[in-house]
Design a protein around this motif. Structure first.
Motif, mmCIF file in Angstrom:
data_model
loop_
_atom_site.group_PDB
_atom_site.id
_atom_site.type_symbol
_atom_site.label_atom_id
_atom_site.label_comp_id
_atom_site.label_asym_id
_atom_site.label_seq_id
_atom_site.Cartn_x
_atom_site.Cartn_y
_atom_site.Cartn_z
ATOM 1 N N UNK A 20 5.755 3.932 0.689
ATOM 2 C CA UNK A 20 5.203 4.239 2.015
ATOM 3 C C UNK A 20 5.001 2.946 2.785
ATOM 4 N N UNK A 21 4.432 1.939 2.113
ATOM 5 C CA UNK A 21 4.201 0.650 2.766
ATOM 6 C C UNK A 21 5.529 0.029 3.209
ATOM 7 N N UNK A 22 6.543 0.105 2.343
ATOM 8 C CA UNK A 22 7.872 -0.428 2.694
ATOM 9 C C UNK A 22 8.446 0.302 3.910
ATOM 10 N N UNK A 27 1.011 9.186 9.815
ATOM 11 C CA UNK A 27 0.885 10.475 9.164
ATOM 12 C C UNK A 27 0.514 10.389 7.687
ATOM 13 N N UNK A 28 -0.466 9.593 7.354
ATOM 14 C CA UNK A 28 -0.960 9.567 5.985
ATOM 15 C C UNK A 28 -2.160 10.504 5.954
ATOM 16 N N UNK A 29 -2.039 11.637 5.246
ATOM 17 C CA UNK A 29 -3.146 12.598 5.255
ATOM 18 C C UNK A 29 -4.355 12.052 4.502
ATOM 19 N N UNK A 30 -5.561 12.320 5.006
ATOM 20 C CA UNK A 30 -6.762 11.836 4.323
ATOM 21 C C UNK A 30 -6.998 12.590 3.021
ATOM 22 N N UNK A 37 -1.831 4.214 3.322
ATOM 23 C CA UNK A 37 -1.206 4.505 2.038
ATOM 24 C C UNK A 37 -2.019 3.980 0.858
ATOM 25 N N UNK A 38 -2.878 3.020 1.094
ATOM 26 C CA UNK A 38 -3.622 2.396 0.002
ATOM 27 C C UNK A 38 -5.083 2.825 -0.034
#
Length: 125
Positions: free
Chosen positions: A4-6, A30-33, A71-72
């Motif tokens: 995701x980070x890449x 769009x990173x869901x919580x 993502x992290x």
């Protein structure tokens, strides 16, 4: 995790056709919580392992809606028992394992691209 980070980083470079770049840009927003109950459990477990008072004893308020999610980790506003406002950053559970898996997959992909033999590390050059 790592991929995701890449993808987020790759979306910032104009080297892909627009249809791919637009899909990669979705990773920026769009990173869901994670559910707040899971996060509270993580924080409580970490507190216990460090001998810190329990979650409920530490925070007077904890905003269930994250200020941001990536993502992290994700970040929440909170208030300590003494009314000090703080921001709590909670690393996603299993992150180390996810990153380890992602890096193993990346190593296999690099070996395949470079034509490396089994057992030979791609990073040894």
């Amino acid at each position: 995790g790592f991929f995701v980070k890449m993808g987020q980083k790759m979306s910032m470079f104009p080297i892909f056709p627009p249809q791919y770049a637009n899909e990669l840009k979705k990773l920026l927003a769009e990173v869901p919580p994670k559910p707040v109950d899971i996060l509270k459990g993580q924080v409580s477990a970490e507190f216990r392992s460090r001998g810190v008072p329990e979650f409920a004893e530490t925070f007077k308020e904890f905003d269930e809606k994250p200020l941001g999610t990536a993502s992290i980790a994700q970040v929440h506003a909170a208030k300590l028992r003494d009314d000090t406002r703080v921001v709590v950053k909670v690393q996603h559970a299993g992150l180390r394992e996810t990153l380890d898996t992602d890096l193993r997959i990346l190593d296999i992909a690099i070996k395949a691209i470079l034509g490396k033999q089994d057992g030979e590390k791609a990073s040894s050059e």
